[in-house]
Design a protein around this motif. Structure first.
Motif, PDB file in Angstrom:
ATOM      1  N   LYS A  30      30.359 -60.175   5.375  1.00  6.80           N
ATOM      2  CA  LYS A  30      30.269 -61.502   4.062  1.00  6.80           C
ATOM      3  C   LYS A  30      31.058 -61.754   3.260  1.00  6.80           C
ATOM      4  O   LYS A  30      31.538 -62.974   3.240  1.00  6.80           O
ATOM      5  CB  LYS A  30      29.132 -60.562   3.314  1.00  6.80           C
ATOM      6  N   HIS A  34      34.300 -65.812   3.128  1.00  6.02           N
ATOM      7  CA  HIS A  34      34.960 -66.575   2.445  1.00  6.02           C
ATOM      8  C   HIS A  34      36.411 -66.372   1.842  1.00  6.02           C
ATOM      9  O   HIS A  34      37.622 -67.344   1.403  1.00  6.02           O
ATOM     10  CB  HIS A  34      34.924 -66.197   0.970  1.00  6.02           C
ATOM     11  N   ARG A  66      36.572 -61.624  -8.306  1.00  8.92           N
ATOM     12  CA  ARG A  66      35.676 -60.492  -8.722  1.00  8.92           C
ATOM     13  C   ARG A  66      33.559 -60.875  -8.899  1.00  8.92           C
ATOM     14  O   ARG A  66      32.712 -61.064  -8.621  1.00  8.92           O
ATOM     15  CB  ARG A  66      35.506 -59.375  -9.482  1.00  8.92           C
ATOM     16  N   HIS A  67      33.505 -61.948  -9.230  1.00 11.34           N
ATOM     17  CA  HIS A  67      32.325 -62.216  -9.088  1.00 11.34           C
ATOM     18  C   HIS A  67      31.949 -63.000  -8.105  1.00 11.34           C
ATOM     19  O   HIS A  67      30.719 -62.949  -8.112  1.00 11.34           O
ATOM     20  CB  HIS A  67      32.554 -64.566 -10.270  1.00 11.34           C
ATOM     21  N   LEU A  68      32.272 -62.937  -7.255  1.00 21.48           N
ATOM     22  CA  LEU A  68      32.080 -63.380  -5.736  1.00 21.48           C
ATOM     23  C   LEU A  68      31.212 -62.103  -4.787  1.00 21.48           C
ATOM     24  O   LEU A  68      30.457 -61.393  -4.430  1.00 21.48           O
ATOM     25  CB  LEU A  68      33.251 -64.144  -4.993  1.00 21.48           C
ATOM     26  N   GLU A  70      30.395 -59.305  -6.849  1.00 26.10           N
ATOM     27  CA  GLU A  70      29.832 -58.623  -7.639  1.00 26.10           C
ATOM     28  C   GLU A  70      28.646 -59.536  -7.381  1.00 26.10           C
ATOM     29  O   GLU A  70      26.841 -58.770  -7.115  1.00 26.10           O
ATOM     30  CB  GLU A  70      29.637 -58.940  -8.568  1.00 26.10           C
ATOM     31  N   ARG A  71      28.342 -61.018  -6.448  1.00 25.91           N
ATOM     32  CA  ARG A  71      27.380 -61.738  -6.311  1.00 25.91           C
ATOM     33  C   ARG A  71      26.885 -61.396  -4.631  1.00 25.91           C
ATOM     34  O   ARG A  71      25.542 -61.286  -4.327  1.00 25.91           O
ATOM     35  CB  ARG A  71      27.481 -63.056  -6.396  1.00 25.91           C
ATOM     36  N   LEU A  72      27.434 -61.177  -3.918  1.00 27.72           N
ATOM     37  CA  LEU A  72      27.436 -60.311  -2.182  1.00 27.72           C
ATOM     38  C   LEU A  72      26.578 -59.318  -2.802  1.00 27.72           C
ATOM     39  O   LEU A  72      26.033 -58.934  -1.289  1.00 27.72           O
ATOM     40  CB  LEU A  72      29.196 -60.890  -1.471  1.00 27.72           C
ATOM     41  N   THR A  74      25.102 -57.727  -4.351  1.00 31.72           N
ATOM     42  CA  THR A  74      23.726 -58.012  -4.812  1.00 31.72           C
ATOM     43  C   THR A  74      22.170 -58.304  -3.687  1.00 31.72           C
ATOM     44  O   THR A  74      21.457 -58.407  -3.738  1.00 31.72           O
ATOM     45  CB  THR A  74      22.726 -58.660  -6.398  1.00 31.72           C
ATOM     46  N   THR A  75      23.181 -59.278  -2.726  1.00 37.65           N
ATOM     47  CA  THR A  75      22.179 -59.574  -2.063  1.00 37.65           C
ATOM     48  C   THR A  75      22.643 -59.244  -0.623  1.00 37.65           C
ATOM     49  O   THR A  75      22.578 -59.536   0.641  1.00 37.65           O
ATOM     50  CB  THR A  75      22.397 -60.805  -1.717  1.00 37.65           C
TER      51      THR A  75
END
Length: 529
Positions: A30, A34, A66-68, A70-72, A74-75
Protein backbone atom coordinates in the motif's frame (compact mmCIF):
# COMPACT_ATOMS: atom_id res chain seq x y z
CA UNK A 1 -8.65 -4.21 13.21
CA UNK A 2 -4.86 -4.42 12.81
CA UNK A 3 -2.84 -3.77 15.97
CA UNK A 4 0.17 -1.56 15.29
CA UNK A 5 2.59 1.01 16.68
CA UNK A 6 4.33 3.84 14.85
CA UNK A 7 7.78 4.46 16.32
CA UNK A 8 10.11 7.39 15.73
CA UNK A 9 13.30 6.56 13.84
CA UNK A 10 15.23 9.82 13.58
CA UNK A 11 14.35 13.01 11.76
CA UNK A 12 13.35 11.39 8.47
CA UNK A 13 11.83 7.98 9.17
CA UNK A 14 9.11 6.01 10.93
CA UNK A 15 9.13 2.38 11.99
CA UNK A 16 5.69 0.76 11.83
CA UNK A 17 5.42 -2.29 14.11
CA UNK A 18 2.83 -4.87 13.04
CA UNK A 19 1.78 -8.37 14.04
CA UNK A 20 3.58 -10.52 11.50
CA UNK A 21 5.35 -10.63 8.13
CA UNK A 22 2.12 -10.98 6.14
CA UNK A 23 0.77 -7.73 7.60
CA UNK A 24 4.11 -6.02 6.91
CA UNK A 25 4.07 -7.06 3.26
CA UNK A 26 0.44 -5.96 2.86
CA UNK A 27 1.22 -2.48 4.25
CA UNK A 28 4.42 -2.35 2.19
CA UNK A 29 2.36 -2.83 -0.99
CA UNK A 30 0.00 0.00 0.00
CA UNK A 31 2.74 2.48 0.93
CA UNK A 32 4.62 1.82 -2.31
CA UNK A 33 1.70 3.17 -4.31
CA UNK A 34 2.55 6.60 -2.82
CA UNK A 35 6.31 6.70 -3.43
CA UNK A 36 5.92 9.04 -6.40
CA UNK A 37 3.82 11.57 -4.47
CA UNK A 38 5.97 14.71 -4.58
CA UNK A 39 4.31 16.12 -1.45
CA UNK A 40 5.28 13.10 0.66
CA UNK A 41 8.85 12.67 -0.66
CA UNK A 42 9.10 9.02 0.37
CA UNK A 43 12.68 7.89 -0.21
CA UNK A 44 12.65 4.22 0.80
CA UNK A 45 10.32 1.56 2.18
CA UNK A 46 11.97 -1.37 3.98
CA UNK A 47 9.89 -4.40 5.02
CA UNK A 48 11.19 -6.71 7.74
CA UNK A 49 9.88 -9.52 9.92
CA UNK A 50 7.44 -7.45 11.98
CA UNK A 51 8.14 -3.85 10.96
CA UNK A 52 8.04 -1.51 7.99
CA UNK A 53 10.53 1.36 7.81
CA UNK A 54 9.32 4.36 5.82
CA UNK A 55 12.03 6.95 5.15
CA UNK A 56 11.49 10.42 3.70
CA UNK A 57 13.82 12.77 1.86
CA UNK A 58 13.01 15.65 4.19
CA UNK A 59 11.99 15.92 7.86
CA UNK A 60 9.33 18.40 6.74
CA UNK A 61 7.16 15.64 5.23
CA UNK A 62 7.44 13.15 8.10
CA UNK A 63 4.17 14.21 9.76
CA UNK A 64 2.27 13.80 6.48
CA UNK A 65 3.80 10.37 5.95
CA UNK A 66 2.81 9.33 9.46
CA UNK A 67 -0.77 10.41 8.76
CA UNK A 68 -0.75 8.38 5.54
CA UNK A 69 0.61 5.27 7.26
CA UNK A 70 -1.94 5.42 10.06
CA UNK A 71 -4.75 5.78 7.52
CA UNK A 72 -3.50 2.84 5.46
CA UNK A 73 -3.13 0.58 8.49
CA UNK A 74 -6.77 1.07 9.47
CA UNK A 75 -7.87 -0.32 6.09
CA UNK A 76 -5.26 -3.08 5.97
CA UNK A 77 -6.35 -6.50 4.79
CA UNK A 78 -3.98 -9.42 4.41
CA UNK A 79 -4.66 -11.56 1.34
CA UNK A 80 -4.97 -15.27 2.01
CA UNK A 81 -2.19 -17.29 0.37
CA UNK A 82 -3.46 -19.17 -2.68
CA UNK A 83 -2.48 -22.70 -3.51
CA UNK A 84 -1.72 -21.52 -7.04
CA UNK A 85 0.80 -18.94 -5.85
CA UNK A 86 2.47 -21.45 -3.57
CA UNK A 87 2.79 -23.95 -6.38
CA UNK A 88 4.17 -21.33 -8.75
CA UNK A 89 6.85 -20.18 -6.30
CA UNK A 90 10.29 -21.06 -7.72
CA UNK A 91 12.34 -23.69 -5.88
CA UNK A 92 16.06 -22.92 -5.55
CA UNK A 93 18.47 -25.63 -4.44
CA UNK A 94 21.62 -24.38 -2.68
CA UNK A 95 24.50 -26.61 -1.67
CA UNK A 96 26.19 -25.83 1.65
CA UNK A 97 29.55 -26.98 2.99
CA UNK A 98 28.76 -27.25 6.71
CA UNK A 99 32.16 -26.19 8.01
CA UNK A 100 31.15 -22.99 9.80
CA UNK A 101 32.85 -21.77 12.99
CA UNK A 102 29.55 -21.69 14.93
CA UNK A 103 28.16 -25.09 13.98
CA UNK A 104 29.09 -26.72 17.29
CA UNK A 105 27.90 -23.69 19.28
CA UNK A 106 24.53 -23.79 17.52
CA UNK A 107 24.28 -27.50 18.31
CA UNK A 108 24.93 -26.74 21.98
CA UNK A 109 22.39 -23.92 22.06
CA UNK A 110 19.56 -25.98 20.55
CA UNK A 111 20.42 -29.28 22.27
CA UNK A 112 21.19 -31.22 19.10
CA UNK A 113 24.29 -32.81 17.64
CA UNK A 114 26.07 -31.08 14.76
CA UNK A 115 24.73 -33.74 12.38
CA UNK A 116 21.21 -33.12 13.64
CA UNK A 117 21.61 -29.37 13.10
CA UNK A 118 22.62 -30.01 9.49
CA UNK A 119 19.67 -32.38 9.04
CA UNK A 120 17.29 -29.77 10.45
CA UNK A 121 18.69 -27.02 8.22
CA UNK A 122 18.39 -29.14 5.08
CA UNK A 123 15.25 -31.05 6.02
CA UNK A 124 12.73 -28.19 5.84
CA UNK A 125 12.37 -25.81 2.87
CA UNK A 126 12.77 -22.11 3.66
CA UNK A 127 10.69 -19.26 2.23
CA UNK A 128 12.25 -15.97 1.12
CA UNK A 129 10.46 -13.46 3.34
CA UNK A 130 12.17 -10.15 2.57
CA UNK A 131 15.50 -8.64 1.59
CA UNK A 132 17.85 -6.32 3.43
CA UNK A 133 21.17 -6.01 5.25
CA UNK A 134 23.21 -6.13 2.02
CA UNK A 135 22.56 -6.46 -1.73
CA UNK A 136 21.30 -9.96 -2.42
CA UNK A 137 20.83 -10.84 1.25
CA UNK A 138 17.46 -12.48 1.91
CA UNK A 139 15.85 -13.33 5.22
CA UNK A 140 14.64 -16.92 4.98
CA UNK A 141 11.67 -17.93 7.14
CA UNK A 142 9.51 -21.00 7.94
CA UNK A 143 12.47 -23.33 8.58
CA UNK A 144 12.75 -25.95 11.31
CA UNK A 145 11.60 -24.21 14.54
CA UNK A 146 14.31 -26.01 16.54
CA UNK A 147 16.93 -23.80 14.85
CA UNK A 148 15.93 -20.62 16.71
CA UNK A 149 19.23 -19.28 18.07
CA UNK A 150 20.41 -15.88 19.30
CA UNK A 151 22.90 -13.76 17.42
CA UNK A 152 26.48 -13.63 18.63
CA UNK A 153 27.08 -11.39 21.64
CA UNK A 154 29.87 -9.59 19.77
CA UNK A 155 29.41 -9.25 15.98
CA UNK A 156 32.30 -10.27 13.76
CA UNK A 157 34.01 -7.41 11.96
CA UNK A 158 34.14 -9.54 8.81
CA UNK A 159 32.04 -12.50 7.67
CA UNK A 160 33.15 -14.03 4.35
CA UNK A 161 31.06 -14.06 1.20
CA UNK A 162 28.89 -17.15 0.90
CA UNK A 163 28.63 -17.72 4.67
CA UNK A 164 25.36 -19.44 5.60
CA UNK A 165 24.01 -18.57 9.02
CA UNK A 166 21.20 -18.45 11.54
CA UNK A 167 19.84 -15.60 13.65
CA UNK A 168 16.65 -15.98 15.64
CA UNK A 169 14.24 -17.92 13.46
CA UNK A 170 15.93 -16.77 10.22
CA UNK A 171 18.50 -18.32 7.95
CA UNK A 172 20.49 -16.28 5.45
CA UNK A 173 23.52 -16.18 3.16
CA UNK A 174 26.08 -13.35 3.14
CA UNK A 175 26.44 -12.16 -0.50
CA UNK A 176 29.75 -10.40 0.23
CA UNK A 177 32.28 -10.13 3.00
CA UNK A 178 30.80 -7.82 5.63
CA UNK A 179 30.41 -7.37 9.38
CA UNK A 180 27.74 -9.53 10.98
CA UNK A 181 26.49 -11.20 14.14
CA UNK A 182 24.82 -14.32 12.71
CA UNK A 183 25.79 -17.83 13.80
CA UNK A 184 27.68 -19.30 10.83
CA UNK A 185 26.92 -22.95 9.92
CA UNK A 186 28.91 -23.20 6.70
CA UNK A 187 29.34 -21.67 3.26
CA UNK A 188 28.07 -21.90 -0.29
CA UNK A 189 29.65 -21.06 -3.64
CA UNK A 190 26.41 -19.70 -5.13
CA UNK A 191 26.44 -16.07 -6.30
CA UNK A 192 23.68 -14.24 -4.44
CA UNK A 193 24.02 -10.85 -6.16
CA UNK A 194 25.17 -9.92 -9.64
CA UNK A 195 24.28 -6.51 -11.03
CA UNK A 196 24.66 -7.89 -14.57
CA UNK A 197 21.94 -10.49 -13.88
CA UNK A 198 18.20 -9.80 -14.20
CA UNK A 199 17.09 -9.58 -11.48
CA UNK A 200 20.41 -9.01 -9.68
CA UNK A 201 19.33 -10.91 -6.55
CA UNK A 202 19.21 -14.72 -6.78
CA UNK A 203 16.65 -14.96 -3.98
CA UNK A 204 13.38 -13.10 -4.56
CA UNK A 205 10.51 -12.76 -2.06
CA UNK A 206 8.14 -15.69 -2.32
CA UNK A 207 10.74 -18.14 -3.63
CA UNK A 208 11.48 -21.37 -1.78
CA UNK A 209 15.03 -22.34 -0.85
CA UNK A 210 16.07 -25.93 -0.25
CA UNK A 211 19.52 -26.42 1.26
CA UNK A 212 21.48 -29.62 0.77
CA UNK A 213 24.74 -30.85 2.27
CA UNK A 214 27.49 -30.37 -0.34
CA UNK A 215 30.06 -32.23 1.75
CA UNK A 216 33.50 -31.06 2.89
CA UNK A 217 35.39 -28.44 0.94
CA UNK A 218 38.56 -26.38 1.07
CA UNK A 219 37.51 -22.93 2.23
CA UNK A 220 38.21 -20.24 -0.39
CA UNK A 221 36.84 -16.80 0.37
CA UNK A 222 35.09 -15.52 -2.71
CA UNK A 223 34.77 -11.77 -3.34
CA UNK A 224 31.22 -12.15 -4.61
CA UNK A 225 29.84 -10.78 -7.85
CA UNK A 226 31.29 -7.44 -8.80
CA UNK A 227 28.96 -4.47 -8.55
CA UNK A 228 31.56 -1.79 -9.17
CA UNK A 229 32.21 0.36 -12.21
CA UNK A 230 35.74 -0.05 -13.50
CA UNK A 231 37.49 3.32 -13.35
CA UNK A 232 39.86 2.17 -16.07
CA UNK A 233 36.93 2.23 -18.51
CA UNK A 234 36.58 5.99 -18.24
CA UNK A 235 40.16 6.54 -19.38
CA UNK A 236 38.87 6.19 -22.95
CA UNK A 237 36.68 9.29 -22.54
CA UNK A 238 37.58 12.77 -23.75
CA UNK A 239 40.61 13.80 -21.63
CA UNK A 240 40.18 17.51 -22.35
CA UNK A 241 37.44 17.88 -19.75
CA UNK A 242 38.93 15.66 -17.05
CA UNK A 243 41.12 15.39 -13.98
CA UNK A 244 44.07 13.01 -13.52
CA UNK A 245 44.82 11.40 -10.16
CA UNK A 246 48.56 11.66 -9.41
CA UNK A 247 48.58 10.40 -5.80
CA UNK A 248 46.12 9.12 -3.21
CA UNK A 249 46.18 8.99 0.57
CA UNK A 250 44.83 6.33 2.89
CA UNK A 251 41.52 6.19 1.02
CA UNK A 252 39.94 8.32 -1.70
CA UNK A 253 36.41 7.63 -2.88
CA UNK A 254 33.98 9.20 -5.32
CA UNK A 255 30.74 10.17 -3.59
CA UNK A 256 27.60 12.13 -4.34
CA UNK A 257 24.32 12.57 -2.45
CA UNK A 258 23.67 8.82 -2.62
CA UNK A 259 21.13 6.44 -4.17
CA UNK A 260 17.55 6.01 -2.99
CA UNK A 261 14.76 3.52 -3.56
CA UNK A 262 16.87 0.37 -3.25
CA UNK A 263 16.92 -0.41 0.47
CA UNK A 264 14.29 -3.13 0.11
CA UNK A 265 16.85 -5.21 -1.83
CA UNK A 266 19.70 -4.41 0.54
CA UNK A 267 21.24 -1.41 -1.21
CA UNK A 268 21.56 1.58 1.10
CA UNK A 269 21.89 5.25 0.27
CA UNK A 270 25.66 5.59 0.81
CA UNK A 271 26.81 9.02 -0.44
CA UNK A 272 29.13 11.45 1.30
CA UNK A 273 29.80 10.60 4.95
CA UNK A 274 29.69 14.30 5.86
CA UNK A 275 26.82 15.43 3.65
CA UNK A 276 26.87 19.06 4.75
CA UNK A 277 30.54 19.51 3.87
CA UNK A 278 30.10 17.80 0.50
CA UNK A 279 27.10 19.96 -0.36
CA UNK A 280 29.03 23.10 0.60
CA UNK A 281 31.99 22.14 -1.59
CA UNK A 282 29.64 21.65 -4.54
CA UNK A 283 27.90 24.93 -3.80
CA UNK A 284 31.18 26.83 -3.86
CA UNK A 285 32.03 25.63 -7.38
CA UNK A 286 28.50 26.06 -8.74
CA UNK A 287 27.54 22.37 -8.88
CA UNK A 288 24.21 20.92 -7.85
CA UNK A 289 24.34 19.54 -4.27
CA UNK A 290 24.11 15.95 -5.55
CA UNK A 291 27.14 16.22 -7.87
CA UNK A 292 29.94 13.68 -7.47
CA UNK A 293 33.18 14.75 -5.83
CA UNK A 294 36.20 13.32 -4.02
CA UNK A 295 35.99 12.16 -0.40
CA UNK A 296 39.56 11.97 0.93
CA UNK A 297 40.44 10.25 4.22
CA UNK A 298 43.44 11.80 6.01
CA UNK A 299 44.65 13.76 2.98
CA UNK A 300 47.29 12.63 0.50
CA UNK A 301 45.33 13.29 -2.70
CA UNK A 302 47.12 14.97 -5.62
CA UNK A 303 45.33 15.97 -8.83
CA UNK A 304 46.19 17.49 -12.20
CA UNK A 305 43.44 19.49 -13.89
CA UNK A 306 43.19 18.98 -17.64
CA UNK A 307 40.73 21.80 -18.27
CA UNK A 308 39.99 25.24 -16.78
CA UNK A 309 38.18 24.46 -13.54
CA UNK A 310 36.94 25.91 -10.28
CA UNK A 311 37.89 23.78 -7.26
CA UNK A 312 36.99 23.99 -3.57
CA UNK A 313 37.79 21.91 -0.50
CA UNK A 314 35.68 21.55 2.65
CA UNK A 315 35.49 19.20 5.62
CA UNK A 316 38.72 18.30 7.42
CA UNK A 317 41.20 21.18 7.10
CA UNK A 318 44.03 19.56 5.15
CA UNK A 319 47.02 21.72 4.15
CA UNK A 320 46.32 22.65 0.54
CA UNK A 321 48.68 23.66 -2.25
CA UNK A 322 48.30 24.52 -5.92
CA UNK A 323 51.52 24.05 -7.92
CA UNK A 324 53.37 23.90 -4.61
CA UNK A 325 51.98 27.20 -3.28
CA UNK A 326 49.69 27.38 -0.25
CA UNK A 327 46.01 27.80 -1.16
CA UNK A 328 42.90 28.53 0.90
CA UNK A 329 40.53 25.87 2.27
CA UNK A 330 36.83 26.60 1.86
CA UNK A 331 37.26 29.08 -0.97
CA UNK A 332 37.00 29.00 -4.76
CA UNK A 333 40.23 28.22 -6.52
CA UNK A 334 40.50 28.99 -10.25
CA UNK A 335 42.78 26.43 -11.89
CA UNK A 336 44.17 26.23 -15.43
CA UNK A 337 44.99 23.14 -17.50
CA UNK A 338 48.11 21.50 -16.07
CA UNK A 339 47.70 22.95 -12.58
CA UNK A 340 48.29 20.49 -9.76
CA UNK A 341 46.42 20.47 -6.46
CA UNK A 342 47.65 18.52 -3.41
CA UNK A 343 46.25 17.80 0.06
CA UNK A 344 48.39 17.26 3.14
CA UNK A 345 47.34 15.51 6.36
CA UNK A 346 44.63 17.34 8.33
CA UNK A 347 45.34 18.17 11.96
CA UNK A 348 41.74 17.36 12.94
CA UNK A 349 38.86 15.57 11.29
CA UNK A 350 38.98 12.63 8.91
CA UNK A 351 37.42 13.51 5.59
CA UNK A 352 38.17 16.34 3.16
CA UNK A 353 35.89 16.96 0.18
CA UNK A 354 37.26 18.18 -3.13
CA UNK A 355 34.66 19.49 -5.59
CA UNK A 356 35.45 20.42 -9.19
CA UNK A 357 33.14 22.48 -11.38
CA UNK A 358 31.02 20.17 -13.52
CA UNK A 359 31.38 17.29 -11.07
CA UNK A 360 32.93 13.87 -11.63
CA UNK A 361 30.86 12.12 -14.30
CA UNK A 362 31.99 8.51 -13.87
CA UNK A 363 29.33 5.93 -14.84
CA UNK A 364 26.45 5.81 -12.33
CA UNK A 365 25.22 2.52 -10.84
CA UNK A 366 21.60 2.29 -9.68
CA UNK A 367 21.22 6.03 -10.15
CA UNK A 368 24.29 7.20 -8.21
CA UNK A 369 28.04 7.56 -8.64
CA UNK A 370 28.67 6.93 -4.94
CA UNK A 371 30.97 4.22 -3.72
CA UNK A 372 29.29 2.02 -1.10
CA UNK A 373 32.03 0.23 0.85
CA UNK A 374 29.63 -2.31 2.40
CA UNK A 375 27.59 -3.17 -0.67
CA UNK A 376 30.61 -2.81 -2.98
CA UNK A 377 28.54 -0.75 -5.38
CA UNK A 378 29.95 2.22 -7.24
CA UNK A 379 33.36 3.13 -8.59
CA UNK A 380 35.34 1.73 -5.68
CA UNK A 381 38.56 3.28 -4.49
CA UNK A 382 40.21 5.89 -6.69
CA UNK A 383 43.57 4.71 -8.02
CA UNK A 384 46.71 6.52 -9.10
CA UNK A 385 46.71 7.28 -12.83
CA UNK A 386 42.94 7.34 -13.22
CA UNK A 387 41.72 10.00 -15.67
CA UNK A 388 38.22 10.94 -14.54
CA UNK A 389 35.72 12.84 -16.70
CA UNK A 390 34.15 16.13 -15.64
CA UNK A 391 30.79 17.54 -16.62
CA UNK A 392 30.28 20.95 -18.26
CA UNK A 393 31.32 23.80 -15.98
CA UNK A 394 28.23 25.48 -14.47
CA UNK A 395 27.85 29.23 -13.89
CA UNK A 396 29.13 30.38 -10.52
CA UNK A 397 26.43 31.61 -8.13
CA UNK A 398 26.94 34.32 -5.56
CA UNK A 399 28.26 32.90 -2.29
CA UNK A 400 26.93 34.68 0.78
CA UNK A 401 27.88 34.23 4.41
CA UNK A 402 24.66 32.51 5.47
CA UNK A 403 26.24 29.07 4.95
CA UNK A 404 29.49 29.19 6.94
CA UNK A 405 32.25 26.65 6.38
CA UNK A 406 32.33 24.19 9.30
CA UNK A 407 35.78 22.80 10.08
CA UNK A 408 36.03 19.68 12.29
CA UNK A 409 38.04 19.86 15.50
CA UNK A 410 39.59 17.32 17.87
CA UNK A 411 37.64 18.67 20.84
CA UNK A 412 34.91 16.77 22.64
CA UNK A 413 31.86 16.24 20.42
CA UNK A 414 28.37 16.92 21.72
CA UNK A 415 25.87 15.23 19.43
CA UNK A 416 22.11 15.65 19.31
CA UNK A 417 20.12 12.43 19.43
CA UNK A 418 16.44 11.52 19.12
CA UNK A 419 15.14 8.58 21.23
CA UNK A 420 15.16 5.51 19.03
CA UNK A 421 12.40 2.99 18.33
CA UNK A 422 13.79 0.61 20.98
CA UNK A 423 14.80 3.10 23.67
CA UNK A 424 12.34 1.38 26.02
CA UNK A 425 14.56 -1.72 25.94
CA UNK A 426 17.01 0.33 28.01
CA UNK A 427 14.50 2.18 30.14
CA UNK A 428 14.91 5.26 27.95
CA UNK A 429 18.03 7.14 26.87
CA UNK A 430 19.31 8.13 30.33
CA UNK A 431 22.23 5.68 30.32
CA UNK A 432 23.34 6.85 26.89
CA UNK A 433 23.14 10.53 27.84
CA UNK A 434 24.87 10.14 31.20
CA UNK A 435 27.96 8.38 29.83
CA UNK A 436 31.14 9.68 28.23
CA UNK A 437 32.10 7.74 25.12
CA UNK A 438 35.30 7.35 23.13
CA UNK A 439 35.50 6.61 19.40
CA UNK A 440 37.16 3.23 19.03
CA UNK A 441 39.66 2.22 16.35
CA UNK A 442 36.81 0.31 14.69
CA UNK A 443 35.33 3.18 12.73
CA UNK A 444 34.67 3.54 9.03
CA UNK A 445 31.87 4.51 6.64
CA UNK A 446 29.77 1.56 7.82
CA UNK A 447 29.74 2.55 11.47
CA UNK A 448 31.53 3.92 14.49
CA UNK A 449 31.93 1.71 17.54
CA UNK A 450 31.97 3.61 20.83
CA UNK A 451 33.72 2.58 24.03
CA UNK A 452 32.44 3.37 27.50
CA UNK A 453 30.35 1.98 30.34
CA UNK A 454 28.26 -0.79 28.75
CA UNK A 455 24.56 -0.04 28.36
CA UNK A 456 22.29 -2.47 30.21
CA UNK A 457 18.81 -3.49 29.19
CA UNK A 458 15.72 -2.74 31.24
CA UNK A 459 13.99 -5.44 33.23
CA UNK A 460 12.07 -7.77 30.96
CA UNK A 461 14.32 -7.18 27.95
CA UNK A 462 17.41 -9.10 29.10
CA UNK A 463 18.29 -11.76 26.56
CA UNK A 464 15.34 -10.88 24.30
CA UNK A 465 16.01 -11.26 20.57
CA UNK A 466 14.85 -8.49 18.22
CA UNK A 467 13.70 -9.54 14.75
CA UNK A 468 15.75 -7.70 12.12
CA UNK A 469 14.26 -4.35 11.15
CA UNK A 470 15.11 -1.33 9.01
CA UNK A 471 17.62 1.20 10.28
CA UNK A 472 18.79 4.67 9.28
CA UNK A 473 22.12 6.48 9.18
CA UNK A 474 22.83 7.70 12.70
CA UNK A 475 21.08 4.76 14.36
CA UNK A 476 22.76 3.87 17.67
CA UNK A 477 22.52 0.09 17.78
CA UNK A 478 23.37 -1.75 20.99
CA UNK A 479 24.59 -5.37 20.74
CA UNK A 480 24.61 -7.60 23.83
CA UNK A 481 28.09 -6.32 24.73
CA UNK A 482 26.46 -2.98 25.59
CA UNK A 483 28.99 -1.02 23.52
CA UNK A 484 27.03 1.13 21.01
CA UNK A 485 27.63 1.14 17.28
CA UNK A 486 26.53 4.26 15.38
CA UNK A 487 25.67 3.57 11.76
CA UNK A 488 27.31 5.66 9.04
CA UNK A 489 26.58 6.28 5.37
CA UNK A 490 27.31 2.72 4.25
CA UNK A 491 25.36 0.99 7.03
CA UNK A 492 23.39 -2.22 6.45
CA UNK A 493 19.76 -1.43 5.67
CA UNK A 494 18.46 -3.75 8.40
CA UNK A 495 19.80 -4.75 11.79
CA UNK A 496 18.92 -7.13 14.57
CA UNK A 497 20.09 -5.23 17.65
CA UNK A 498 17.89 -2.62 19.39
CA UNK A 499 18.34 1.03 18.42
CA UNK A 500 18.39 3.22 21.54
CA UNK A 501 18.63 6.51 19.65
CA UNK A 502 19.14 8.08 16.23
CA UNK A 503 21.46 11.02 15.61
CA UNK A 504 20.19 14.10 13.86
CA UNK A 505 21.42 14.62 10.31
CA UNK A 506 23.83 17.32 11.50
CA UNK A 507 25.18 15.11 14.29
CA UNK A 508 25.75 12.24 11.84
CA UNK A 509 27.84 14.57 9.68
CA UNK A 510 29.91 15.63 12.68
CA UNK A 511 30.51 12.05 13.86
CA UNK A 512 31.73 11.17 10.34
CA UNK A 513 34.70 13.49 11.04
CA UNK A 514 35.58 11.96 14.45
CA UNK A 515 38.91 10.21 14.90
CA UNK A 516 39.66 7.20 17.14
CA UNK A 517 40.02 8.29 20.75
CA UNK A 518 37.88 11.39 20.37
CA UNK A 519 35.39 12.00 23.21
CA UNK A 520 31.67 11.94 22.43
CA UNK A 521 28.67 12.95 24.53
CA UNK A 522 24.99 12.81 23.59
CA UNK A 523 22.21 15.29 24.31
CA UNK A 524 18.54 15.05 23.41
CA UNK A 525 17.38 17.09 20.45
CA UNK A 526 14.88 19.65 21.59
CA UNK A 527 11.50 19.15 20.00
CA UNK A 528 10.36 21.72 17.48
CA UNK A 529 6.75 22.39 16.45
Amino acid sequence: MTTYRVLACGERALLVELGDLDEVLALDAKVRTHVFDSDLQIEDVVPAAQTLLVATRSPKTLAAVRHLVERLVTTLSVPAPSDTAATAAPMIDIGVHYDGPDLEEVARLVGLSSAEVIAAHTGTPWRVGFGGFAPGFAYLVDGDPRLDVPRRDIPRTSVPAGAVGLAGSFSGIYPRSSPGGWQILGHTTESLWDINRTPPALLQPGATVRFFDAGPAIRIERPGATTEADLAEVDELDPERSVTVLAIGALTLIEDSGRSGWKHVGVGRAGAADRASAAMANRLVGNEPEAALFEVVMGGLKLRLNAPSVVATTGALAPLTVNGKVAAHGQRLYLSPGDELALGTPLAGLRTYVAISGGLTVPPILGSRSADTLAKIGTGEVTVGACLPLGPAPPLPEVRGDHPIVTPSSAELTLEVIPGPRADWFGGTEQLLASTWHVSAQCDRIGVRLEGLPLSRAQGFEGVELPSEGVMRGSIQVPPSGQPVVFGSDHPVTGGYPVIGVLTETASDRLAQARPGQVVRFVLKRRTP
